[in-house]
Motif scaffolding. Structure first.
Motif, PDB file in Angstrom:
ATOM      1  N   MET A   1      41.975  46.293  37.493  1.00 55.19           N
ATOM      2  CA  MET A   1      41.449  47.712  37.411  1.00 55.19           C
ATOM      3  C   MET A   1      42.480  48.690  37.789  1.00 55.19           C
ATOM      4  O   MET A   1      42.749  48.452  38.870  1.00 55.19           O
ATOM      5  N   SER A   2      43.157  49.405  37.107  1.00 53.23           N
ATOM      6  CA  SER A   2      43.955  50.418  37.387  1.00 53.23           C
ATOM      7  C   SER A   2      43.360  51.583  38.313  1.00 53.23           C
ATOM      8  O   SER A   2      42.186  51.733  38.304  1.00 53.23           O
ATOM      9  N   LEU A   3      43.985  52.077  38.950  1.00 51.65           N
ATOM     10  CA  LEU A   3      43.538  53.256  39.813  1.00 51.65           C
ATOM     11  C   LEU A   3      42.806  54.439  39.100  1.00 51.65           C
ATOM     12  O   LEU A   3      41.641  54.832  39.356  1.00 51.65           O
ATOM     13  N   SER A   4      43.501  54.421  37.834  1.00 50.66           N
ATOM     14  CA  SER A   4      42.917  55.730  37.103  1.00 50.66           C
ATOM     15  C   SER A   4      41.533  55.266  36.444  1.00 50.66           C
ATOM     16  O   SER A   4      40.962  56.028  36.422  1.00 50.66           O
ATOM     17  N   SER A   5      41.530  54.105  35.883  1.00 50.86           N
ATOM     18  CA  SER A   5      40.264  53.680  35.383  1.00 50.86           C
ATOM     19  C   SER A   5      39.338  53.487  36.439  1.00 50.86           C
ATOM     20  O   SER A   5      38.075  53.725  36.336  1.00 50.86           O
ATOM     21  N   HIS A   6      39.631  53.072  37.581  1.00 49.92           N
ATOM     22  CA  HIS A   6      38.666  53.253  38.795  1.00 49.92           C
ATOM     23  C   HIS A   6      38.030  54.561  39.067  1.00 49.92           C
ATOM     24  O   HIS A   6      36.853  54.800  39.291  1.00 49.92           O
ATOM     25  N   VAL A   7      39.076  55.507  39.455  1.00 47.85           N
ATOM     26  CA  VAL A   7      38.622  56.965  39.657  1.00 47.85           C
ATOM     27  C   VAL A   7      37.673  57.489  38.505  1.00 47.85           C
ATOM     28  O   VAL A   7      36.627  58.094  38.492  1.00 47.85           O
ATOM     29  N   GLU A   8      38.118  56.938  37.287  1.00 48.64           N
ATOM     30  CA  GLU A   8      37.101  57.561  35.905  1.00 48.64           C
ATOM     31  C   GLU A   8      35.723  56.866  36.029  1.00 48.64           C
ATOM     32  O   GLU A   8      34.776  57.601  35.747  1.00 48.64           O
ATOM     33  N   GLU A   9      35.573  55.672  36.479  1.00 46.15           N
ATOM     34  CA  GLU A   9      34.278  55.005  36.725  1.00 46.15           C
ATOM     35  C   GLU A   9      33.696  55.589  37.765  1.00 46.15           C
ATOM     36  O   GLU A   9      32.442  55.849  37.832  1.00 46.15           O
ATOM     37  N   LEU A  10      34.324  56.046  38.830  1.00 41.14           N
ATOM     38  CA  LEU A  10      33.705  56.817  39.973  1.00 41.14           C
ATOM     39  C   LEU A  10      33.242  58.205  39.633  1.00 41.14           C
ATOM     40  O   LEU A  10      31.959  58.427  39.998  1.00 41.14           O
ATOM     41  N   LYS A  11      33.851  58.569  38.715  1.00 39.15           N
ATOM     42  CA  LYS A  11      33.357  60.104  38.240  1.00 39.15           C
ATOM     43  C   LYS A  11      32.165  59.849  37.293  1.00 39.15           C
ATOM     44  O   LYS A  11      31.248  60.763  37.537  1.00 39.15           O
TER      45      LYS A  11
END
Length: 56
Positions: A1-11
């Motif tokens: 999982m890329s960092l941006s997709s991880h951040v989006e999931e957290l959001k």
């Protein structure tokens, strides 16, 4: 999982918790302890999002 997709999931998780907190606060006889725990989870998610998106 890329960092941006991880951040989006957290959001997404943060937004879902926010909606749950709002609904729980409007409900009669809401469990204050459960609401407080959800708010803590929201804060942890927000701190993680901030940490991951902060400039190096």
């Amino acid at each position: 999982m890329s960092l941006s997709s991880h951040v989006e999931e957290l959001k997404r998780k943060h937004q879902a918790l926010s909606e749950q907190v709002d609904a729980a606060q409007r409900a009669p006889g809401a469990d204050d302890l459960h609401i407080a725990e959800m708010k803590k989870q929201k804060l942890r998610l927000k701190e993680e999002i901030t940490r991951l998106t902060a400039p190096a």
